[in-house]
Design a protein around this motif. Structure first.
Motif, mmCIF file in Angstrom:
data_model
loop_
_atom_site.group_PDB
_atom_site.id
_atom_site.type_symbol
_atom_site.label_atom_id
_atom_site.label_comp_id
_atom_site.label_asym_id
_atom_site.label_seq_id
_atom_site.Cartn_x
_atom_site.Cartn_y
_atom_site.Cartn_z
ATOM 1 N N ARG A 43 -6.443 2.790 3.853
ATOM 2 C CA ARG A 43 -5.938 1.421 3.956
ATOM 3 C C ARG A 43 -4.525 1.468 4.518
ATOM 4 O O ARG A 43 -3.687 2.227 4.051
ATOM 5 C CB ARG A 43 -5.923 0.718 2.593
ATOM 6 C CG ARG A 43 -7.294 0.268 2.137
ATOM 7 C CD ARG A 43 -7.192 -0.792 1.063
ATOM 8 N NE ARG A 43 -6.597 -2.026 1.577
ATOM 9 C CZ ARG A 43 -7.269 -2.966 2.224
ATOM 10 N NH1 ARG A 43 -8.565 -2.823 2.457
ATOM 11 N NH2 ARG A 43 -6.656 -4.058 2.644
ATOM 12 N N ASN A 44 -4.285 0.654 5.532
ATOM 13 C CA ASN A 44 -2.967 0.594 6.172
ATOM 14 C C ASN A 44 -2.451 1.980 6.559
ATOM 15 O O ASN A 44 -1.271 2.294 6.402
ATOM 16 C CB ASN A 44 -1.965 -0.112 5.252
ATOM 17 C CG ASN A 44 -2.221 -1.599 5.159
ATOM 18 O OD1 ASN A 44 -2.213 -2.312 6.166
ATOM 19 N ND2 ASN A 44 -2.462 -2.078 3.950
ATOM 20 N N GLY A 45 -3.368 2.823 7.028
ATOM 21 C CA GLY A 45 -2.988 4.155 7.479
ATOM 22 C C GLY A 45 -2.796 5.175 6.383
ATOM 23 O O GLY A 45 -2.449 6.329 6.655
ATOM 24 N N LEU A 46 -3.023 4.788 5.129
ATOM 25 C CA LEU A 46 -2.846 5.688 4.000
ATOM 26 C C LEU A 46 -4.202 6.128 3.444
ATOM 27 O O LEU A 46 -5.101 5.294 3.239
ATOM 28 C CB LEU A 46 -2.040 5.017 2.887
ATOM 29 C CG LEU A 46 -0.584 4.675 3.214
ATOM 30 C CD1 LEU A 46 0.040 3.918 2.040
ATOM 31 C CD2 LEU A 46 0.218 5.935 3.504
ATOM 32 N N SER A 47 -4.333 7.413 3.188
ATOM 33 C CA SER A 47 -5.543 7.949 2.574
ATOM 34 C C SER A 47 -5.407 7.841 1.054
ATOM 35 O O SER A 47 -4.430 8.307 0.469
ATOM 36 C CB SER A 47 -5.736 9.413 2.980
ATOM 37 O OG SER A 47 -6.900 9.946 2.379
ATOM 38 N N LEU A 48 -6.407 7.219 0.418
ATOM 39 C CA LEU A 48 -6.347 6.948 -1.015
ATOM 40 C C LEU A 48 -7.469 7.687 -1.739
ATOM 41 O O LEU A 48 -8.635 7.547 -1.386
ATOM 42 C CB LEU A 48 -6.482 5.446 -1.283
ATOM 43 C CG LEU A 48 -5.544 4.518 -0.499
ATOM 44 C CD1 LEU A 48 -5.831 3.060 -0.838
ATOM 45 C CD2 LEU A 48 -4.091 4.863 -0.776
ATOM 46 N N THR A 49 -7.099 8.461 -2.752
ATOM 47 C CA THR A 49 -8.073 9.188 -3.568
ATOM 48 C C THR A 49 -8.056 8.596 -4.965
ATOM 49 O O THR A 49 -7.135 8.827 -5.746
ATOM 50 C CB THR A 49 -7.748 10.689 -3.632
ATOM 51 O OG1 THR A 49 -7.660 11.212 -2.310
ATOM 52 C CG2 THR A 49 -8.819 11.439 -4.400
ATOM 53 N N ARG A 50 -9.076 7.817 -5.290
ATOM 54 C CA ARG A 50 -9.130 7.124 -6.569
ATOM 55 C C ARG A 50 -9.351 8.075 -7.743
ATOM 56 O O ARG A 50 -9.907 9.161 -7.587
ATOM 57 C CB ARG A 50 -10.277 6.112 -6.573
ATOM 58 C CG ARG A 50 -9.982 4.798 -5.871
ATOM 59 C CD ARG A 50 -11.232 3.948 -5.933
ATOM 60 N NE ARG A 50 -11.020 2.631 -5.342
ATOM 61 C CZ ARG A 50 -10.785 1.530 -6.043
ATOM 62 N NH1 ARG A 50 -10.691 1.608 -7.351
ATOM 63 N NH2 ARG A 50 -10.634 0.368 -5.444
ATOM 64 N N THR A 51 -8.951 7.603 -8.933
ATOM 65 C CA THR A 51 -9.353 8.261 -10.167
ATOM 66 C C THR A 51 -10.316 7.319 -10.876
ATOM 67 O O THR A 51 -9.952 6.218 -11.276
ATOM 68 C CB THR A 51 -8.148 8.604 -11.066
ATOM 69 O OG1 THR A 51 -8.616 9.167 -12.297
ATOM 70 C CG2 THR A 51 -7.269 7.408 -11.339
ATOM 71 N N PRO A 52 -11.608 7.674 -10.967
ATOM 72 C CA PRO A 52 -12.627 6.760 -11.504
ATOM 73 C C PRO A 52 -12.300 6.281 -12.917
ATOM 74 O O PRO A 52 -11.916 7.056 -13.793
ATOM 75 C CB PRO A 52 -13.898 7.609 -11.497
ATOM 76 C CG PRO A 52 -13.673 8.640 -10.452
ATOM 77 C CD PRO A 52 -12.203 8.942 -10.519
ATOM 78 N N GLY A 53 -12.481 4.977 -13.132
ATOM 79 C CA GLY A 53 -12.285 4.405 -14.449
ATOM 80 C C GLY A 53 -10.863 4.468 -14.944
ATOM 81 O O GLY A 53 -10.614 4.276 -16.142
ATOM 82 N N GLY A 54 -9.918 4.735 -14.049
ATOM 83 C CA GLY A 54 -8.520 4.837 -14.465
ATOM 84 C C GLY A 54 -8.259 5.996 -15.405
ATOM 85 O O GLY A 54 -7.303 5.975 -16.186
ATOM 86 N N LEU A 55 -9.107 7.044 -15.328
ATOM 87 C CA LEU A 55 -8.984 8.183 -16.242
ATOM 88 C C LEU A 55 -8.044 9.238 -15.683
ATOM 89 O O LEU A 55 -8.231 9.725 -14.567
ATOM 90 C CB LEU A 55 -10.367 8.805 -16.493
ATOM 91 C CG LEU A 55 -10.381 10.118 -17.282
ATOM 92 C CD1 LEU A 55 -9.858 9.903 -18.700
ATOM 93 C CD2 LEU A 55 -11.783 10.720 -17.322
ATOM 94 N N TYR A 56 -7.044 9.597 -16.491
ATOM 95 C CA TYR A 56 -6.159 10.717 -16.173
ATOM 96 C C TYR A 56 -6.424 11.794 -17.220
ATOM 97 O O TYR A 56 -6.066 11.654 -18.381
ATOM 98 C CB TYR A 56 -4.696 10.267 -16.156
ATOM 99 C CG TYR A 56 -4.414 9.444 -14.921
ATOM 100 C CD1 TYR A 56 -3.954 10.038 -13.757
ATOM 101 C CD2 TYR A 56 -4.679 8.076 -14.900
ATOM 102 C CE1 TYR A 56 -3.738 9.302 -12.612
ATOM 103 C CE2 TYR A 56 -4.465 7.330 -13.747
ATOM 104 C CZ TYR A 56 -4.002 7.943 -12.614
ATOM 105 O OH TYR A 56 -3.796 7.212 -11.468
ATOM 106 N N ALA A 57 -7.085 12.848 -16.757
ATOM 107 C CA ALA A 57 -7.626 13.844 -17.666
ATOM 108 C C ALA A 57 -6.848 15.157 -17.571
ATOM 109 O O ALA A 57 -5.685 15.181 -17.166
ATOM 110 C CB ALA A 57 -9.110 14.050 -17.356
ATOM 111 N N ARG A 58 -7.518 16.235 -17.918
ATOM 112 C CA ARG A 58 -6.883 17.562 -17.973
ATOM 113 C C ARG A 58 -6.255 17.931 -16.626
ATOM 114 O O ARG A 58 -6.885 17.831 -15.577
ATOM 115 C CB ARG A 58 -7.925 18.609 -18.357
ATOM 116 C CG ARG A 58 -7.380 20.029 -18.477
ATOM 117 C CD ARG A 58 -8.450 20.993 -18.923
ATOM 118 N NE ARG A 58 -8.977 20.645 -20.235
ATOM 119 C CZ ARG A 58 -9.835 21.416 -20.917
ATOM 120 N NH1 ARG A 58 -10.269 22.544 -20.383
ATOM 121 N NH2 ARG A 58 -10.271 21.033 -22.101
#
Length: 294
Positions: free
Chosen positions: A176-191
């Protein structure tokens, strides 16, 4: 207590764990809404990030000590009258396993980008296990597309597993807008995920207008920030103002939090806010990154 009633109570108690397992959806839908890049179009873009749990799928033998599962996900955007304005079926195949008793069966994810006119919809996802017909899951989410306001407003916040970065590859669903975005599913920040990253877009800001972006992470029903930060930006000309940032999660304990973004003007007045849910679980394993759907 009569013996019959005691037996019924015992059966109900035994069934509770199974009911809890059933209540957990195998299909997870993360949705982000953005205003259309064409200002003449009354509507917006919907980014759908679907994640399928690998733990409950049926694995079929593919060779000596080789097993693989398969699933289809049907996505629909449904109008209030029940008719579908969008429908698509995607086939997913998790990585091949040599041992189906393995504790870790990574989930699989994909991302779709669709455009919808302004209005109210139901986004529905229907998961089907290819090797066990009874194993299905249906998830529904309300979807409101409203971008006609002329006041400053924020898109949905996209939670990322790594910083948004400039990309030179051809356009795809992750850029989006020239930026590569890597989502974290479900807003989970894990190990191993000790940094929270996000992406959002601000609409209707005056070109060159000085702005302050404040963002904080706060546990539900509390008034104290777990961590907070801020940055300066200014209104972009002829396009959305891109907002990115990060927070250090090293000292943030496990739990559910709200990430709040605030846009303030030079007079420190709040122009608009947006929130999203964050889950912190350092003991869990993070899902693998999404793949392009086939």
């Amino acid at each position: 207590m009569p013996s019959g009633l005691r037996l019924l109570l015992t059966i109900c108690l035994l069934c509770l764990p199974f009911a809890a397992v059933r209540a957990q959806h195998q299909l997870q839908l993360d949705v982000a809404r953005f205003r259309s890049t064409d200002v003449a179009v009354k509507g917006g873009t919907v980014e759908i990030y679907a994640t399928v749990s690998g733990k409950h799928l049926t694995y079929q033998r593919r060779g000596p000590k080789l097993f693989q599962a398969g699933a289809t996900v049907t996505l629909e955007a449904v109008r209030p009258d029940g008719s579908a304005i969008y429908q698509e079926t995607i086939t997913l195949r998790p990585p091949v396993l040599r041992d189906t008793t393995a504790a870790i069966k990574n989930p699989i994810s994909f991302q779709k980008r669709i455009t919808l006119p302004e209005g109210r919809y139901i986004l529905r996802g229907h998961l089907r296990d290819q090797y066990r017909a009874a194993n299905t899951d249906i998830v529904e989410r309300p979807l409101v597309m409203e971008f006609s306001s002329t006041k400053p407003g924020l898109s949905d916040v996209v939670l990322l597993s790594k910083p948004a970065s400039r990309s030179t590859v051809e356009a795809n669903n992750f850029i989006r807008n020239g930026l590569s975005l890597t989502r974290t599913p479900g807003g989970l920040y894990a190990r191993g995920m000790d940094k929270l990253y996000f992406y959002a877009e601000l609409y209707n800001a005056s070109a060159g207008q000085p702005l302050v972006l404040r963002y904080r992470l706060r546990a539900a029903k509390t008034t104290k920030d777990a961590v907070a930060s801020q940055g300066a930006t200014q209104g972009a000309e002829g396009r959305p103002t891109v907002l990115t940032g990060e927070l250090d999660l090293t000292k943030v304990p496990a739990g559910e939090y709200l990430l709040t973004l605030e846009i303030r003007n030079a007079k420190n007045q709040v122009l608009t806010t947006q929130t999203t849910t964050v889950r912190r679980n350092p003991a869990d394993y993070a899902p693998a990154g999404a793949v392009m759907p086939r």
